[in-house]
Design an enzyme around this catalytic site. Sequence first.
Site, short mmCIF file in Angstrom:
data_model
loop_
_atom_site.label_atom_id
_atom_site.label_comp_id
_atom_site.label_asym_id
_atom_site.label_seq_id
_atom_site.Cartn_x
_atom_site.Cartn_y
_atom_site.Cartn_z
N LYS A 150 13.39 -7.70 7.86
CA LYS A 150 13.19 -6.87 6.66
C LYS A 150 14.47 -6.14 6.37
O LYS A 150 15.25 -5.83 7.28
CB LYS A 150 12.06 -5.87 6.90
N GLY B 287 -2.09 0.59 -7.12
CA GLY B 287 -0.86 -0.11 -7.46
C GLY B 287 -1.12 -1.11 -8.57
O GLY B 287 -2.22 -1.70 -8.64
N GLY C 225 1.64 -3.36 -9.45
CA GLY C 225 2.85 -4.18 -9.39
C GLY C 225 2.47 -5.64 -9.24
O GLY C 225 1.33 -6.04 -9.53
N ASN C 226 3.41 -6.42 -8.76
CA ASN C 226 3.22 -7.87 -8.68
C ASN C 226 1.96 -8.27 -7.91
O ASN C 226 1.23 -9.17 -8.33
CB ASN C 226 4.48 -8.49 -8.05
N1 GLU Z 1 8.18 -9.10 0.94
C1 GLU Z 1 7.05 -9.96 1.12
C2 GLU Z 1 6.24 -9.55 2.33
O1 GLU Z 1 6.24 -8.40 2.74
C3 GLU Z 1 7.46 -11.41 1.13
C4 GLU Z 1 8.44 -11.78 2.18
C5 GLU Z 1 9.02 -13.16 2.00
O2 GLU Z 1 8.67 -13.82 1.02
O3 GLU Z 1 9.85 -13.55 2.81
O4 GLU Z 1 5.51 -10.33 2.85
#
Ligand code: GLU
Length: 429
Positions: free
Chosen positions: A108, A220, A222-223
Amino acid sequence: MAVKGSFNAFEMARTQFDRTAERIGLEQAARDLLRSPLREYHFLIPVRMDDGTSRVFQGFRCQHNDARGPCKGGIRFHPQETIDTVRALSMWMTWKCAVADLPLGGGKGGVVCDPHDLSAREQEQICRGWVRQIARNVGPVTDVPAPDVMTNTQHMLWMLDEYERIHGGHYPGLITGKPVGMGGSLGRKEATGYGAVYTLREALKELGIRPEDSTASMQGFGNVSQYAAKLFREMGGTVLCVSCWDQKDQTSYTFRKKDGIDVDRLMGITDRFGGIDKTKAPDLGYEVQGGEAWLSEEADILFPCALENQITGANVGSIHKRVKIIVEGANGPTTPEADEAIHARGIFMIPDFLANAGGVTCSYFEQVQSNMNYFWTEEDVLARLDQKMTHAFSAVSEVARKRKLYMRDAAYMLAVTRVAQACRDRGWI
Ligand code: GLU
Protein backbone atom coordinates in the site's frame (compact mmCIF):
# COMPACT_ATOMS: atom_id res chain seq x y z
CA MET A 1 -14.79 11.46 5.59
CA ALA A 2 -12.80 12.07 8.74
CA VAL A 3 -10.78 9.43 10.57
CA LYS A 4 -11.82 10.05 14.14
CA GLY A 5 -9.90 10.37 17.41
CA SER A 6 -6.65 8.68 18.35
CA PHE A 7 -7.42 5.53 16.40
CA ASN A 8 -4.41 3.64 15.04
CA ALA A 9 -5.15 1.35 12.09
CA PHE A 10 -1.88 -0.56 12.43
CA GLU A 11 -2.64 -1.46 16.05
CA MET A 12 -6.04 -2.67 14.90
CA ALA A 13 -4.57 -4.76 12.07
CA ARG A 14 -2.06 -6.26 14.52
CA THR A 15 -4.76 -7.06 17.09
CA GLN A 16 -6.73 -8.90 14.42
CA PHE A 17 -3.61 -10.74 13.25
CA ASP A 18 -2.43 -11.64 16.78
CA ARG A 19 -5.82 -13.17 17.59
CA THR A 20 -5.66 -15.27 14.45
CA ALA A 21 -2.07 -16.31 15.13
CA GLU A 22 -3.18 -17.48 18.58
CA ARG A 23 -6.23 -19.30 17.21
CA ILE A 24 -4.24 -21.27 14.63
CA GLY A 25 -1.18 -21.76 16.84
CA LEU A 26 1.17 -19.98 14.42
CA GLU A 27 4.88 -20.46 15.12
CA GLN A 28 6.80 -17.47 16.52
CA ALA A 29 8.86 -16.84 13.37
CA ALA A 30 5.69 -16.58 11.27
CA ARG A 31 4.22 -14.16 13.79
CA ASP A 32 7.34 -12.00 13.71
CA LEU A 33 7.41 -12.02 9.93
CA LEU A 34 3.73 -11.28 9.35
CA ARG A 35 2.95 -8.68 11.97
CA SER A 36 5.11 -6.02 10.23
CA PRO A 37 5.74 -5.06 6.60
CA LEU A 38 8.77 -6.76 5.03
CA ARG A 39 9.88 -3.40 3.61
CA GLU A 40 8.73 0.18 3.83
CA TYR A 41 9.77 3.36 2.10
CA HIS A 42 9.32 6.91 3.38
CA PHE A 43 10.21 9.80 1.10
CA LEU A 44 9.63 13.44 0.27
CA ILE A 45 8.10 14.80 -2.91
CA PRO A 46 8.96 18.44 -3.64
CA VAL A 47 6.45 20.13 -5.95
CA ARG A 48 6.46 23.53 -7.65
CA MET A 49 2.91 24.82 -7.06
CA ASP A 50 0.88 26.85 -9.58
CA ASP A 51 1.53 30.08 -7.68
CA GLY A 52 5.30 29.62 -8.02
CA THR A 53 5.93 28.54 -4.41
CA SER A 54 7.31 25.10 -3.50
CA ARG A 55 5.69 22.55 -1.22
CA VAL A 56 7.06 19.28 0.05
CA PHE A 57 4.68 16.31 0.35
CA GLN A 58 5.33 13.14 2.32
CA GLY A 59 5.05 9.82 0.48
CA PHE A 60 5.02 6.18 1.59
CA ARG A 61 5.02 2.66 0.21
CA CYS A 62 4.81 -0.43 2.42
CA GLN A 63 5.40 -3.94 1.08
CA HIS A 64 3.92 -6.19 3.69
CA ASN A 65 4.53 -9.61 2.21
CA ASP A 66 5.31 -11.07 -1.22
CA ALA A 67 5.56 -14.80 -0.51
CA ARG A 68 2.55 -15.53 -2.77
CA GLY A 69 3.53 -13.11 -5.56
CA PRO A 70 4.38 -9.45 -6.25
CA CYS A 71 3.03 -6.96 -3.71
CA LYS A 72 -0.23 -5.39 -4.80
CA GLY A 73 -2.26 -2.49 -3.48
CA GLY A 74 -3.43 1.04 -3.96
CA ILE A 75 -2.02 4.50 -3.33
CA ARG A 76 -4.14 6.85 -1.24
CA PHE A 77 -4.15 10.63 -1.26
CA HIS A 78 -5.43 11.80 2.12
CA PRO A 79 -4.64 14.76 4.38
CA GLN A 80 -4.63 12.48 7.44
CA GLU A 81 -2.49 9.74 5.89
CA THR A 82 0.10 8.25 8.25
CA ILE A 83 2.73 5.54 7.95
CA ASP A 84 0.71 3.41 10.38
CA THR A 85 -2.39 3.59 8.20
CA VAL A 86 -0.34 2.55 5.17
CA ARG A 87 1.24 -0.31 7.17
CA ALA A 88 -2.19 -1.57 8.21
CA LEU A 89 -3.59 -1.30 4.72
CA SER A 90 -0.60 -3.16 3.24
CA MET A 91 -1.19 -5.97 5.73
CA TRP A 92 -4.89 -6.10 4.86
CA MET A 93 -3.90 -6.33 1.16
CA THR A 94 -1.85 -9.46 1.91
CA TRP A 95 -4.89 -11.10 3.50
CA LYS A 96 -7.17 -9.84 0.73
CA CYS A 97 -5.08 -11.33 -2.08
CA ALA A 98 -4.74 -14.58 -0.15
CA VAL A 99 -8.47 -14.90 0.60
CA ALA A 100 -9.29 -14.26 -3.07
CA ASP A 101 -6.57 -16.80 -3.94
CA LEU A 102 -4.68 -14.40 -6.20
CA PRO A 103 -0.96 -15.02 -6.85
CA LEU A 104 -0.11 -11.67 -5.23
CA GLY A 105 1.13 -10.26 -1.95
CA GLY A 106 0.19 -7.08 -0.12
CA GLY A 107 1.37 -3.50 -0.48
CA LYS A 108 0.00 0.00 0.00
CA GLY A 109 1.14 3.53 -0.66
CA GLY A 110 0.09 7.00 0.26
CA VAL A 111 0.75 10.70 0.02
CA VAL A 112 -0.22 13.17 2.72
CA CYS A 113 -2.21 15.65 0.63
CA ASP A 114 -5.74 16.77 -0.07
CA PRO A 115 -6.52 16.67 -3.79
CA HIS A 116 -9.60 18.89 -3.19
CA ASP A 117 -7.14 21.79 -2.85
CA LEU A 118 -4.75 20.85 -5.67
CA SER A 119 -4.94 21.67 -9.36
CA ALA A 120 -4.63 18.90 -11.95
CA ARG A 121 -1.07 20.03 -12.72
CA GLU A 122 -0.08 19.91 -9.05
CA GLN A 123 -1.59 16.43 -8.70
CA GLU A 124 0.36 15.32 -11.77
CA GLN A 125 3.58 16.56 -10.17
CA ILE A 126 2.80 14.61 -6.99
CA CYS A 127 2.15 11.44 -9.01
CA ARG A 128 5.35 11.82 -11.02
CA GLY A 129 7.33 12.72 -7.89
CA TRP A 130 5.99 9.66 -6.05
CA VAL A 131 7.21 7.42 -8.89
CA ARG A 132 10.61 9.13 -9.14
CA GLN A 133 11.27 8.31 -5.48
CA ILE A 134 10.29 4.65 -5.73
CA ALA A 135 10.86 3.69 -9.38
CA ARG A 136 13.54 1.15 -8.49
CA ASN A 137 11.46 -0.56 -5.83
CA VAL A 138 8.17 -1.11 -7.65
CA GLY A 139 7.51 -2.88 -10.97
CA PRO A 140 5.43 -5.51 -12.77
CA VAL A 141 7.23 -8.38 -11.04
CA THR A 142 7.89 -6.78 -7.65
CA ASP A 143 5.15 -4.40 -6.52
CA VAL A 144 2.13 -3.26 -8.52
CA PRO A 145 0.27 -0.13 -7.32
CA ALA A 146 -3.36 0.81 -8.05
CA PRO A 147 -5.94 3.49 -7.20
CA ASP A 148 -7.45 3.87 -3.73
CA VAL A 149 -9.05 6.67 -1.70
CA MET A 150 -8.96 9.91 -3.78
CA THR A 151 -6.76 8.54 -6.57
CA ASN A 152 -8.09 7.68 -10.03
CA THR A 153 -7.28 6.39 -13.53
CA GLN A 154 -5.59 9.65 -14.56
CA HIS A 155 -3.25 9.48 -11.57
CA MET A 156 -2.34 5.89 -12.53
CA LEU A 157 -1.54 6.92 -16.09
CA TRP A 158 0.74 9.77 -15.00
CA MET A 159 2.53 7.35 -12.69
CA LEU A 160 2.94 4.79 -15.47
CA ASP A 161 4.23 7.44 -17.86
CA GLU A 162 6.86 8.59 -15.37
CA TYR A 163 7.96 5.00 -14.71
CA GLU A 164 8.24 4.31 -18.45
CA ARG A 165 10.31 7.48 -18.96
CA ILE A 166 12.70 6.37 -16.23
CA HIS A 167 12.98 2.77 -17.41
CA GLY A 168 12.85 3.50 -21.15
CA GLY A 169 10.18 1.07 -22.37
CA HIS A 170 6.54 0.11 -22.05
CA TYR A 171 5.61 -1.57 -18.78
CA PRO A 172 1.80 -1.54 -18.61
CA GLY A 173 1.94 -4.26 -15.95
CA LEU A 174 3.50 -1.75 -13.52
CA ILE A 175 0.20 -0.37 -12.33
CA THR A 176 -3.51 -1.17 -12.50
CA GLY A 177 -6.63 0.97 -12.57
CA LYS A 178 -5.40 2.60 -15.79
CA PRO A 179 -7.90 4.24 -18.17
CA VAL A 180 -9.64 1.83 -20.56
CA GLY A 181 -7.85 2.07 -23.91
CA MET A 182 -4.58 2.91 -22.15
CA GLY A 183 -3.98 -0.51 -20.61
CA GLY A 184 -6.98 -0.46 -18.29
CA SER A 185 -9.47 -3.30 -17.98
CA LEU A 186 -13.15 -3.07 -18.73
CA GLY A 187 -15.06 -3.72 -15.52
CA ARG A 188 -12.36 -2.24 -13.23
CA LYS A 189 -14.43 0.78 -12.21
CA GLU A 190 -17.39 -1.43 -11.30
CA ALA A 191 -15.28 -4.21 -9.78
CA THR A 192 -15.08 -3.32 -6.07
CA GLY A 193 -18.75 -2.39 -5.71
CA TYR A 194 -19.96 -5.29 -7.84
CA GLY A 195 -17.65 -7.69 -6.01
CA ALA A 196 -19.14 -6.62 -2.67
CA VAL A 197 -22.64 -7.27 -4.00
CA TYR A 198 -21.64 -10.70 -5.37
CA THR A 199 -20.59 -11.66 -1.83
CA LEU A 200 -23.80 -10.15 -0.44
CA ARG A 201 -25.85 -12.19 -2.93
CA GLU A 202 -24.20 -15.36 -1.60
CA ALA A 203 -24.81 -14.31 2.02
CA LEU A 204 -28.48 -13.61 1.27
CA LYS A 205 -28.79 -17.09 -0.26
CA GLU A 206 -27.24 -18.59 2.85
CA LEU A 207 -29.62 -16.67 5.12
CA GLY A 208 -32.64 -17.41 2.94
CA ILE A 209 -33.42 -13.73 2.25
CA ARG A 210 -34.62 -12.52 -1.16
CA PRO A 211 -32.76 -9.43 -2.47
CA GLU A 212 -36.14 -8.05 -3.58
CA ASP A 213 -37.24 -7.95 0.06
CA SER A 214 -34.13 -6.25 1.38
CA THR A 215 -33.13 -2.67 2.04
CA ALA A 216 -29.70 -1.12 2.55
CA SER A 217 -28.01 1.93 4.01
CA MET A 218 -24.60 3.05 2.73
CA GLN A 219 -21.78 5.17 4.05
CA GLY A 220 -19.83 6.91 1.31
CA PHE A 221 -20.79 7.64 -2.28
CA GLY A 222 -17.45 7.14 -4.02
CA ASN A 223 -16.53 4.48 -6.53
CA VAL A 224 -17.32 1.51 -4.27
CA SER A 225 -20.83 2.54 -3.13
CA GLN A 226 -21.90 3.89 -6.49
CA TYR A 227 -21.45 0.53 -8.19
CA ALA A 228 -22.56 -1.50 -5.17
CA ALA A 229 -25.79 0.52 -5.13
CA LYS A 230 -26.26 0.03 -8.86
CA LEU A 231 -25.92 -3.75 -8.79
CA PHE A 232 -27.92 -4.12 -5.58
CA ARG A 233 -30.75 -2.18 -7.27
CA GLU A 234 -30.49 -4.40 -10.38
CA MET A 235 -30.82 -7.44 -8.09
CA GLY A 236 -34.10 -5.98 -6.83
CA GLY A 237 -32.89 -4.42 -3.55
CA THR A 238 -33.59 -0.88 -2.35
CA VAL A 239 -30.92 1.53 -1.05
CA LEU A 240 -32.75 3.76 1.41
CA CYS A 241 -29.95 6.23 2.05
CA VAL A 242 -26.30 7.12 1.45
CA SER A 243 -24.09 9.35 3.51
CA CYS A 244 -21.10 11.35 2.35
CA TRP A 245 -18.44 13.65 3.69
CA ASP A 246 -18.92 17.35 3.01
CA GLN A 247 -15.52 18.88 2.42
CA LYS A 248 -16.66 22.49 2.94
CA ASP A 249 -18.57 21.87 6.18
CA GLN A 250 -16.12 19.17 7.40
CA THR A 251 -19.01 16.94 8.44
CA SER A 252 -21.15 14.11 7.05
CA TYR A 253 -24.65 14.27 5.62
CA THR A 254 -27.09 11.46 4.94
CA PHE A 255 -29.28 11.60 1.82
CA ARG A 256 -32.48 9.62 2.22
CA LYS A 257 -35.22 8.70 -0.24
CA LYS A 258 -38.01 6.46 1.00
CA ASP A 259 -38.59 4.62 -2.28
CA GLY A 260 -34.82 4.15 -2.80
CA ILE A 261 -32.02 6.27 -4.21
CA ASP A 262 -31.65 6.66 -7.96
CA VAL A 263 -27.93 6.07 -8.48
CA ASP A 264 -27.58 7.65 -11.92
CA ARG A 265 -29.40 10.88 -11.00
CA LEU A 266 -27.54 11.11 -7.70
CA MET A 267 -24.21 10.63 -9.50
CA GLY A 268 -25.20 13.65 -11.61
CA ILE A 269 -24.89 15.88 -8.52
CA THR A 270 -21.81 14.16 -7.05
CA ASP A 271 -18.21 15.40 -7.37
CA ARG A 272 -15.27 13.17 -8.27
CA PHE A 273 -14.54 12.40 -4.61
CA GLY A 274 -18.07 11.15 -3.87
CA GLY A 275 -19.33 14.42 -2.35
CA ILE A 276 -23.07 14.93 -3.04
CA ASP A 277 -24.30 18.52 -3.56
CA LYS A 278 -26.65 19.04 -0.61
CA THR A 279 -28.24 22.14 -2.12
CA LYS A 280 -29.39 20.25 -5.22
CA ALA A 281 -30.40 16.96 -3.51
CA PRO A 282 -33.81 18.18 -2.16
CA ASP A 283 -34.94 18.96 -5.74
CA LEU A 284 -34.36 15.30 -6.59
CA GLY A 285 -36.56 14.22 -3.67
CA TYR A 286 -33.91 13.65 -0.98
CA GLU A 287 -34.22 14.45 2.68
CA VAL A 288 -30.82 15.66 3.91
CA GLN A 289 -29.75 15.04 7.49
CA GLY A 290 -26.46 15.78 9.28
CA GLY A 291 -24.38 13.33 11.33
CA GLU A 292 -24.27 9.54 11.34
CA ALA A 293 -27.89 8.85 10.40
CA TRP A 294 -26.83 6.15 7.92
CA LEU A 295 -25.73 3.92 10.81
CA SER A 296 -29.07 3.96 12.67
CA GLU A 297 -31.19 3.57 9.52
CA GLU A 298 -33.89 0.87 9.72
CA ALA A 299 -32.38 -1.29 6.97
CA ASP A 300 -31.50 -4.96 6.52
CA ILE A 301 -27.99 -4.32 5.25
CA LEU A 302 -25.30 -1.79 6.11
CA PHE A 303 -22.55 -0.98 3.64
CA PRO A 304 -19.73 1.02 5.27
CA CYS A 305 -17.87 2.06 2.09
CA ALA A 306 -15.89 5.13 3.17
CA LEU A 307 -12.83 4.86 5.41
CA GLU A 308 -11.41 2.98 8.38
CA ASN A 309 -12.63 3.52 11.98
CA GLN A 310 -16.26 4.41 11.24
CA ILE A 311 -18.16 1.84 13.34
CA THR A 312 -16.64 2.11 16.80
CA GLY A 313 -17.36 1.21 20.43
CA ALA A 314 -18.98 4.63 20.77
CA ASN A 315 -21.55 4.32 17.97
CA VAL A 316 -22.07 0.57 17.46
CA GLY A 317 -25.07 0.68 19.80
CA SER A 318 -26.97 2.84 17.35
CA ILE A 319 -27.12 0.12 14.69
CA HIS A 320 -30.82 -0.59 14.16
CA LYS A 321 -32.18 -3.96 15.38
CA ARG A 322 -33.41 -4.73 11.88
CA VAL A 323 -29.83 -4.98 10.51
CA LYS A 324 -28.91 -8.55 9.53
CA ILE A 325 -25.83 -8.13 7.35
CA ILE A 326 -22.85 -5.76 7.20
CA VAL A 327 -20.84 -5.60 3.96
CA GLU A 328 -17.55 -3.80 4.51
CA GLY A 329 -16.80 -2.04 1.24
CA ALA A 330 -14.12 0.09 2.93
CA ASN A 331 -10.91 -1.20 4.49
CA GLY A 332 -11.04 -1.42 8.29
CA PRO A 333 -14.36 0.41 8.89
CA THR A 334 -15.14 -1.55 12.09
CA THR A 335 -12.93 -1.39 15.19
CA PRO A 336 -12.31 -4.63 17.17
CA GLU A 337 -14.49 -3.30 20.02
CA ALA A 338 -17.45 -2.64 17.70
CA ASP A 339 -16.80 -5.95 15.98
CA GLU A 340 -17.32 -7.85 19.23
CA ALA A 341 -20.68 -6.15 19.76
CA ILE A 342 -21.73 -6.93 16.16
CA HIS A 343 -20.69 -10.56 16.58
CA ALA A 344 -22.60 -10.81 19.87
CA ARG A 345 -25.73 -9.46 18.18
CA GLY A 346 -25.52 -12.22 15.57
CA ILE A 347 -25.24 -9.86 12.61
CA PHE A 348 -23.73 -11.60 9.58
CA MET A 349 -20.42 -9.86 8.75
CA ILE A 350 -18.85 -9.89 5.30
CA PRO A 351 -15.42 -8.60 6.35
CA ASP A 352 -13.50 -5.95 4.40
CA PHE A 353 -10.77 -8.03 2.87
CA LEU A 354 -13.36 -10.45 1.49
CA ALA A 355 -16.15 -7.98 0.65
CA ASN A 356 -13.94 -5.48 -1.18
CA ALA A 357 -11.58 -7.98 -2.85
CA GLY A 358 -13.31 -7.37 -6.20
CA GLY A 359 -11.10 -4.36 -6.90
CA VAL A 360 -7.83 -6.18 -6.58
CA THR A 361 -9.24 -9.25 -8.31
CA CYS A 362 -10.03 -7.14 -11.35
CA SER A 363 -6.64 -5.46 -10.98
CA TYR A 364 -5.10 -8.90 -11.22
CA PHE A 365 -7.09 -9.47 -14.43
CA GLU A 366 -5.89 -6.09 -15.67
CA GLN A 367 -2.29 -7.01 -15.01
CA VAL A 368 -2.69 -10.32 -16.82
CA GLN A 369 -4.26 -8.52 -19.81
CA SER A 370 -1.59 -5.79 -19.76
CA ASN A 371 1.24 -8.30 -19.64
CA MET A 372 -0.24 -10.29 -22.57
CA ASN A 373 -1.29 -7.10 -24.37
CA TYR A 374 -4.63 -8.77 -25.12
CA PHE A 375 -7.82 -7.35 -23.64
CA TRP A 376 -11.01 -9.15 -22.69
CA THR A 377 -14.64 -8.09 -23.10
CA GLU A 378 -16.48 -6.55 -20.15
CA GLU A 379 -18.75 -9.57 -20.04
CA ASP A 380 -15.78 -11.85 -19.75
CA VAL A 381 -14.14 -9.75 -16.99
CA LEU A 382 -17.31 -9.54 -14.90
CA ALA A 383 -18.07 -13.26 -15.29
CA ARG A 384 -14.57 -14.12 -14.07
CA LEU A 385 -14.91 -11.61 -11.25
CA ASP A 386 -18.20 -13.14 -10.13
CA GLN A 387 -16.65 -16.60 -10.21
CA LYS A 388 -13.63 -15.55 -8.11
CA MET A 389 -15.71 -13.64 -5.54
CA THR A 390 -18.28 -16.41 -5.21
CA HIS A 391 -15.50 -18.91 -4.74
CA ALA A 392 -13.79 -16.75 -2.08
CA PHE A 393 -17.07 -16.26 -0.23
CA SER A 394 -17.81 -20.02 -0.25
CA ALA A 395 -14.33 -20.87 1.01
CA VAL A 396 -14.67 -18.45 3.96
CA SER A 397 -18.24 -19.41 4.75
CA GLU A 398 -17.30 -23.09 4.73
CA VAL A 399 -14.58 -22.46 7.34
CA ALA A 400 -17.05 -20.36 9.35
CA ARG A 401 -19.72 -23.08 9.32
CA LYS A 402 -17.37 -26.00 9.97
CA ARG A 403 -15.52 -24.31 12.82
CA LYS A 404 -18.46 -22.24 14.09
CA LEU A 405 -16.54 -19.02 13.59
CA TYR A 406 -17.50 -15.42 12.96
CA MET A 407 -16.95 -14.66 9.26
CA ARG A 408 -14.07 -12.23 9.95
CA ASP A 409 -12.27 -14.85 12.04
CA ALA A 410 -12.82 -17.48 9.35
CA ALA A 411 -11.48 -15.15 6.64
CA TYR A 412 -8.41 -14.38 8.76
CA MET A 413 -7.83 -18.04 9.45
CA LEU A 414 -7.93 -18.92 5.77
CA ALA A 415 -5.76 -16.00 4.64
CA VAL A 416 -3.08 -16.20 7.32
CA THR A 417 -2.81 -19.98 6.89
CA ARG A 418 -2.24 -19.56 3.14
CA VAL A 419 0.38 -16.81 3.52
CA ALA A 420 2.25 -18.55 6.35
CA GLN A 421 2.34 -21.73 4.27
CA ALA A 422 3.83 -19.83 1.30
CA CYS A 423 6.54 -18.44 3.61
CA ARG A 424 7.31 -21.95 4.86
CA ASP A 425 7.27 -23.42 1.33
CA ARG A 426 9.83 -20.84 0.25
CA GLY A 427 12.00 -21.77 3.21
CA TRP A 428 11.78 -18.30 4.79
CA ILE A 429 10.74 -19.68 8.15
N1 GLU B 1 -7.13 -0.10 -3.46
C1 GLU B 1 -7.93 -1.26 -3.67
C2 GLU B 1 -8.00 -2.12 -2.42
O1 GLU B 1 -7.85 -1.63 -1.30
C3 GLU B 1 -7.48 -2.03 -4.89
C4 GLU B 1 -6.07 -2.49 -4.86
C5 GLU B 1 -5.59 -3.00 -6.20
O2 GLU B 1 -6.36 -2.98 -7.15
O3 GLU B 1 -4.43 -3.40 -6.28
O4 GLU B 1 -8.29 -3.27 -2.49
